[in-house]
Write a protein that holds these residues in place. Structure first.
Motif: not given
Length: 162
Positions: A59, A69, A87, A91, A94
């Motif tokens: 990250s 995070i 994950w 992702s 983000w």
């Protein structure tokens, strides 16, 4: 210690993860990872911490701040490890922020390239170094050098020339 042991010392975690022990202690102070203490006050990490550290480093490598995070890791149940599905969800969350950051960096790269070709070296007029002559409001002098303010982010809409 054999690789199948459930707990790792900080040195073993550092060796296996490739992350310095000082960074692991920092992650722990920030609440990103957890350890238990032995009767001799030594840290012991569950082996699943290796996955958490890998998640943190991956990250960070794409520019996600540690505070963000930590927020995402807060969604993991105590003692759970980040899975592939975890994950993927992180992702996805983000992706928008990363795409916006990429766009800003591309604009800065393009503006900087134009600025190099300009040759004006005018801090009063330069939209890259001093957009809108904001430093002029402080009076004369090397404000950027003496007070150390950060270079302001220049958005494409603010640019009117080199």
């Amino acid at each position: 210690m054999p690789w199948n042991t459930k707990e790792l010392t900080i040195g073993e975690l550092a060796e296996r993860s490739g992350v310095p022990a000082s960074a692991l202690r920092f992650y722990e102070r920030q609440g990103l990872i957890r350890s238990r203490r032995t009767s001799g006050n030594q840290r012991r990490y569950h082996r699943t911490t290796l996955r958490v550290v890998a998640f943190i480093r991956a990250s960070q490598n794409v520019g996600i701040p540690l505070a963000v995070i930590g927020e995402v890791l807060g969604f993991l149940p105590e003692g759970a490890t980040p899975t592939r599905e975890f994950w993927v969800r992180a992702s996805d969350c983000w992706r928008e922020e990363l795409n916006a950051r990429i766009e800003r960096l591309e604009r800065m790269r393009d503006l900087f390239t134009e600025c190099i070709g300009c040759g004006c070296l005018s801090f009063e007029q330069c939209t890259l170094v001093n957009p809108g002559d904001k430093l002029g409001e402080k009076g004369s002098g090397p404000h950027r050098l003496s007070s150390g303010p950060r270079v302001e982010r220049v958005e494409a809409e603010q640019v009117s020339g080199g």
